[in-house]
Structures are given as C-alpha cells and as structure tokens.
Design an enzyme around this catalytic site. Structure first.
Site, mmCIF file in Angstrom:
data_model
loop_
_atom_site.group_PDB
_atom_site.id
_atom_site.type_symbol
_atom_site.label_atom_id
_atom_site.label_comp_id
_atom_site.label_asym_id
_atom_site.label_seq_id
_atom_site.Cartn_x
_atom_site.Cartn_y
_atom_site.Cartn_z
ATOM 1 N N LYS A 114 64.700 66.244 57.889
ATOM 2 C CA LYS A 114 65.132 65.348 56.720
ATOM 3 C C LYS A 114 66.735 66.039 56.222
ATOM 4 O O LYS A 114 66.840 67.413 56.277
ATOM 5 C CB LYS A 114 64.305 65.696 55.233
ATOM 6 C CG LYS A 114 62.799 65.176 55.641
ATOM 7 C CD LYS A 114 62.221 65.264 54.452
ATOM 8 C CE LYS A 114 60.669 64.794 54.629
ATOM 9 N NZ LYS A 114 60.111 63.374 54.471
ATOM 10 N N GLY B 236 48.065 57.322 70.466
ATOM 11 C CA GLY B 236 47.771 57.234 68.974
ATOM 12 C C GLY B 236 48.625 56.130 68.245
ATOM 13 O O GLY B 236 48.979 56.260 67.102
ATOM 14 N N HIS C 206 55.227 72.749 57.541
ATOM 15 C CA HIS C 206 56.449 72.212 56.829
ATOM 16 C C HIS C 206 57.183 73.366 56.011
ATOM 17 O O HIS C 206 58.279 73.570 56.004
ATOM 18 C CB HIS C 206 56.298 70.930 55.915
ATOM 19 C CG HIS C 206 55.803 69.946 56.671
ATOM 20 N ND1 HIS C 206 56.148 69.710 57.963
ATOM 21 C CD2 HIS C 206 54.849 68.998 56.388
ATOM 22 C CE1 HIS C 206 55.540 68.394 58.448
ATOM 23 N NE2 HIS C 206 54.533 68.120 57.527
ATOM 24 N N LYS D 241 48.081 66.860 46.912
ATOM 25 C CA LYS D 241 47.922 65.420 46.968
ATOM 26 C C LYS D 241 47.420 64.956 45.614
ATOM 27 O O LYS D 241 46.987 65.894 44.841
ATOM 28 C CB LYS D 241 47.055 64.996 48.038
ATOM 29 C CG LYS D 241 47.312 65.199 49.394
ATOM 30 C CD LYS D 241 46.834 64.467 50.392
ATOM 31 C CE LYS D 241 47.412 64.504 51.732
ATOM 32 N NZ LYS D 241 48.720 64.016 52.079
ATOM 33 N N ASP E 136 58.465 68.780 63.597
ATOM 34 C CA ASP E 136 58.201 69.167 62.244
ATOM 35 C C ASP E 136 59.066 68.107 61.305
ATOM 36 O O ASP E 136 60.136 68.463 61.319
ATOM 37 C CB ASP E 136 58.241 70.599 61.838
ATOM 38 C CG ASP E 136 57.958 70.878 60.379
ATOM 39 O OD1 ASP E 136 58.337 69.909 59.614
ATOM 40 O OD2 ASP E 136 57.545 71.951 60.235
ATOM 41 N N HIS E 137 58.511 66.908 60.943
ATOM 42 C CA HIS E 137 59.544 65.828 60.688
ATOM 43 C C HIS E 137 60.381 66.178 59.336
ATOM 44 O O HIS E 137 61.496 65.879 59.035
ATOM 45 C CB HIS E 137 58.892 64.497 60.439
ATOM 46 C CG HIS E 137 58.097 64.653 59.175
ATOM 47 N ND1 HIS E 137 56.781 65.077 58.721
ATOM 48 C CD2 HIS E 137 58.370 64.058 57.875
ATOM 49 C CE1 HIS E 137 56.603 64.779 57.771
ATOM 50 N NE2 HIS E 137 57.222 64.024 56.787
#
Ligand code: NDP
Ligand SMILES: O=C1O[C@H](COP(=O)(O)O)[C@@H](O)[C@H](O)[C@H]1O
Length: 497
Positions: free
Chosen positions: A183, A13, A241, A341, A178-179
């Site tokens: 954080k 990707g 998330h 969004k 899971d970004h």
C-alpha cells in the site's frame, strides 16, 4: 512499471475470495499497462469442477468495474485456464505438469513459473512437496512461490512449514506476501521518516507520548466464515499486517535502504517487542466479538449468525492491545493497536501523539502526526496557533495533505505492485522468515492466554468501535483513541489538498 519477463502463473485457490476480489483485478491492471504482455498464462486450480469458459466468465465479472473494451477483455481472458484439483491428490499434479509444459511452449514462457498459494496455510506444505515430486519446478527459468498470510497458525506450525518450503525453494524464491506492504502510504512510512529531519529527530520516547495503529473494517466476515472462524482477528490481522506496520514505525533507520538492511531493522524492532505472560496479556490486550447492530441505517447480523460460523464460536472479531518495545528508543512509549470487523467505518490510520513539553502546556494540545493509509491516503500534522483575538488561548491548526482522486487512480494497487515485484524478483516488500517467526512468538502467548481464559467473551454491537474494554485499556494509561471519521475531516476542509 517495467515490462515483466514471460511467466506461467499457477494459482491455487482460484475460486476463492482473494482471487476474485484482488488478484484478477490486479492481473488485469498489469495487462492493461502491458506489464503482462502476450507472454503469460495462468492456470487456476481449486476443487470446483469449473470449465475454462466458466473460469473466464468469473474473471470477466471480477474485472467488470475497470470497464474493459470487448477486444481487451477477450485478449486478456484467453490467457486463463482452469484445472479442477484437490491439493491432496497426487495424480492431479501430473495433469498440472502436462498443462504447464504445453502452455510454456504455446506462450514461449522460458520455463519461468510462479506458484501463488491463495489458500489456507494448512495446505502450503503439501502443495510445495507435490510440486517438487511431480517435477513441475524442474524448469530452466525461475521458479518462485508466493504464500498468503497467515504463514502457519502458530510458531511451531510456521517453523515446520518453513522447513518444508526450504527443502523445495531457496529463500530468495519464497515470497511471503503481506499486501499491506504494497500500500502506498505504508511504503511511505520509511520515506517520511528518512527524509524529514523535523520528524526523525523527534522519533523516540523523548518526544513521543504514544503511537496508535487502527485497522478498522466496516465489513463483517462475509462469506469467509470457514476460514475466519478458525483464525480470528489476532492471527488474521495483528500477527502480520499490524506487526509489520509497527516494525516499520519502530525500527532504526538503516543508512542504506536495501532489502537486507530494512529486514534487519524490522527484525530487531520485533525482537524488542515485549512478549507477555498470561497476567500481562490480561492487563494489556482485549478482544471482542460483534453482535447484531446497525450501521448507516442497515441492520447486520451478529458474528455467530454468519454463514459457516459456529453458533457457539469464541473467535474474536476485534482486538485491541498495548505493545511495549524494550529498547532505548521506545522504552515507556505505548504502541496501541486495534482492529476489528463491523466497526463504524473502513479506516486504516496511524497516529503519532507527541508529548506536550511546552512552557505553555496548559493551553496547548498535543501535536499529532496522522498517517492516513486508506481509504483516504495522506498525512496531517496538528499544531497549536493563537486563537483569533485572544492572546491567552490557542486554536488547533491542521496541516494536511492527501492524494487527490486522480493521483490515487494512477497509483498502483497493493496487489498490482506486489505481483509486479514477484515477477521482477524484488523481495523488498515481502516478509522474511525471521520477521514471521518473531511475530508468531509475540502473538502465540496472547493466543494461549485467551485459550485458557473461559470468561464470557466481551462483545460489541455491529456499527460501533469495539467493546468498552478497548477504551478502558488506553484510558487507564491516561490516553484516548484519536479517531474522527474521514468524512469529519473532509466536511471541514481539513483533508483537502
Ligand atoms: N480474502 C481476502 O481479502 C484476503 C485473503 N488473504 C489470504 O488468502 C488466503 C485465501 O483466502 P480467501 O480467498 O479469502 O479464502 P476462500 O475460502 O475464499 O478460498 C479458499 C480457496 O481454497 C480452495 N480450496 C479449499 N480446499 C481445497 C482443497 N482441498 N483443494 C483445492 N482447493 C481447495 C477453495 O476452492 P474450492 O472450494 O473450489 O476447492 C478456494 O478457492 C488466506 O490465507 C487469507 O488469509 C489475504 C489477504 C486478503
Ligand atoms: O488480510 C486481510 O486483509 C483484509 C483487509 O484488507 P484491505 O486491503 O481491504 O484493508 C481483511 O478483510 C481480511 O480479513 C484479512 O484476511
């Protein structure tokens, strides 16, 4: 951060949005800090017939805002190679195997390999099966696979994928990313709880009225319509998330903060989240899709007009809901969540709203602990004080802290942290299969109820905070969303250090 071990990274990707916006900048930050030193190489693959040179140009563009010097940039770029490749084509894996072996020798990578699958989850199973068949993973060093979320598209597909994966990689080498767990302020949740008796002693239904988790985005679907229209906000954000953050807020604190103990605590919290039937979904969850609207004087198209989106699409771009946690600590406390969004601004925040238990309840407002995750990072606690010159009324006082821009600039970005963890083999901030499985069980019944509901999809204009139904959802429980734009706090000096 420590220097990492030598490693060959195979990025599936490599032409995609995630790679360009998040991964290449993170690789460069690690390179600059010499965490990635000369002993690394990256093979990027995707179908587009790019050359190594073009690949390197794309990466140069992706890191341009970090202002690399010319020697720094060329030293970095020479580690990147590109292989045009359809993941379904077995013959390409032979070519990949040869290139990997060659780079292993050239950069002295000790057979350490990391396979990063930055692609839609439907490809994961076939990629790992082919990696095994082509013996790419048969090296003397470590072989770790990194999977982007969502892991699967529902419980059944995730379970099948999990079985395919564990036939190739042991659980310890599977990194489900899971970004948000990388954080800064998400990592701070357990520290805040574990080190402040003022908070942890009040952390239950005895003192907390409701919890609110908002993940608002100003961006629309951008160029990701092909992926997003098949996914929707529930699977894109809530399944992963948001439920991860909820589990960190709701879990019992372990006596020792080890990877296994934290995981056990999160799984137990997720298992206590009530799984709704269709009637309960209708009662507790709402969805919406953005229509054309304006934000900061700019006009935006509606979701159905976005590139690669079905003009009749019923995909939700907004979700709001009330989760209930059936255990002694949280019985009766609504955990409200919302994400969408094209909302009024980018802002990720948690509000812990305390009960008003004072004798002076009539003149006091509820205390609120706010955790600012992004773009502002910090926290605040709202209290009541005596109004000046008036003994019988109160004025709200906000104790606040935020990281200043210098500190934020020196704090690692989420992907930088997580890539470093993978290379050093630390799985604490990754999701275990048990967490993923339970999150799908929670979300699947919501999805199924919506799929069977053919009522018109609620809409909201771009540039607003979602459909009216999302406000009604909390109002009918006697609550309201706590939300002020970051600028509101900053202008009033309430978020200054
Ligand atoms: N973008 C983001 O901000 C975030 C994304 N993610 C996750 O990352 C994953 C990827 O997302 P994103 O980068 O946005 O998606 P994109 O659609 O931008 O990228 C998909 C990639 O897959 C490649 N691809 C598609 N089909 C094939 C195929 N048959 N063979 C080989 N390559 C193929 C595409 O390249 P080509 O067309 O050249 O083949 C492209 O490089 C998703 O799971 C998403 O949830 C997670 C967090 C944030
Ligand atoms: O996982 C995803 O996250 C991004 C938002 O991430 P952030 O770090 O910019 O807050 C979201 O835009 C995307 O749709 C989703 O796949």
């Amino acid at each position: 951060m420590n220097n990492s071990e030598p490693v060959l990274m195979m990025l599936f990707g490599a032409t995609g949005d995630l790679a360009k916006r998040k991964l290449y900048p993170a690789f460069f930050r690690l390179f600059r800090q010499q965490v990635l030193n000369n002993h690394f190489a990256v093979i990027g693959t995707a179908r587009r017939p790019w050359s190594d040179d073009h690949f390197r140009e794309v990466i140069a563009d992706a890191i341009a805002d970090q202002n690399p010097t010319e020697p720094e940039q060329s030293a970095f770029l020479q580690h990147f190679y590109y292989q045009s490749h359809d993941v379904g084509d077995a013959s390409h894996y032979q070519t990949l195997a040869k290139l990997a072996d060659k780079l292993d020798q050239q950069y002295q990578l000790a057979g350490n390999r990391m396979y990063y699958l930055a692609m839609a989850p439907r490809f994961f199973g076939q990629i790992v099966t082919q990696l095994k068949a082509a013996k790419i993973i048969d090296t003397a060093g470590f072989n770790r696979v990194v999977l982007e979320k969502p892991f699967g598209t529902d419980y059944e597909s995730a379970n099948k994928l999990s079985q395919e994966l564990t036939q190739v990689f042991p659980e310890k080498d599977i990194f489900r990313i899971d970004h948000y767990l990388g954080k800064e302020m998400i990592q701070n949740i357990l520290t805040l709880r574990a080190t402040n008796s003022l908070l942890e002693s009040q952390w239950s239904n005895q003192y907390i009225d409701n919890v609110q988790i908002t993940f608002a985005e100003a961006l629309g679907v951008e160029q990701r319509g092909g992926y997003y229209d098949q996914t929707g906000a529930l699977k894109d954000m809530v399944q992963n998330h948001i439920l991860q953050v909820l589990s960190l807020l709701a879990m019992e604190l372990p006596t020792k903060m080890s990877e296994a103990a934290i995981r056990t605590g999160k799984v137990a919290a997720l298992k206590a989240v009530r799984i709704y039937n269709a009637a309960e979904v209708a009662e507790n969850f709402v969805r919406g899709q953005y229509t054309a609207g304006s934000l900061n004087n700019a006009q935006f198209a509606g979701y159905r007009e976005e590139p690669a989106v079905d003009p009749q699409s019923r995909t939700e771009t907004f979700v709001a809901g009330k989760f209930q946690i059936d255990n002694e600590r949280w019985q009766g406390v609504p955990f409200y969540v919302r994400t969408g969004k094209r909302l009024t601004e980018k802002g990720t925040r948690i509000n812990i709203v305390f009960k008003n238990l004072t004798a002076n309840a009539a003149i006091a407002t509820q205390n609120i602990l706010t955790i600012y995750i992004q773009p502002t990072e910090g926290f605040s606690l709202s209290l009541n004080g005596k109004a000046l010159d008036n003994q019988s009324t109160t004025t709200p006082i906000r104790l606040s802290y935020r990281h200043d821009s210098q500190m934020m600039a020196n704090t690692p970005e989420a992907y930088e942290r997580l890539l470093h963890d993978i290379i050093t083999g630390d799985a604490t901030n990754f999701t275990h299969w048990d967490e993923v499985a339970q999150s799908w069980r929670i979300v699947d019944t919501i999805r199924q109820a919506w799929d069977q509901d053919d009522q018109p999809l609620p809409t909201y204009a771009a540039g607003t905070m979602g459909p009216k139904a999302a406000f009604d959802l909390v109002a009918k429980n006697g609550n309201q969303w706590i939300w002020q734009p970051d600028t509101w706090f900053v202008e009033r000096g309430l978020l200054n250090r």
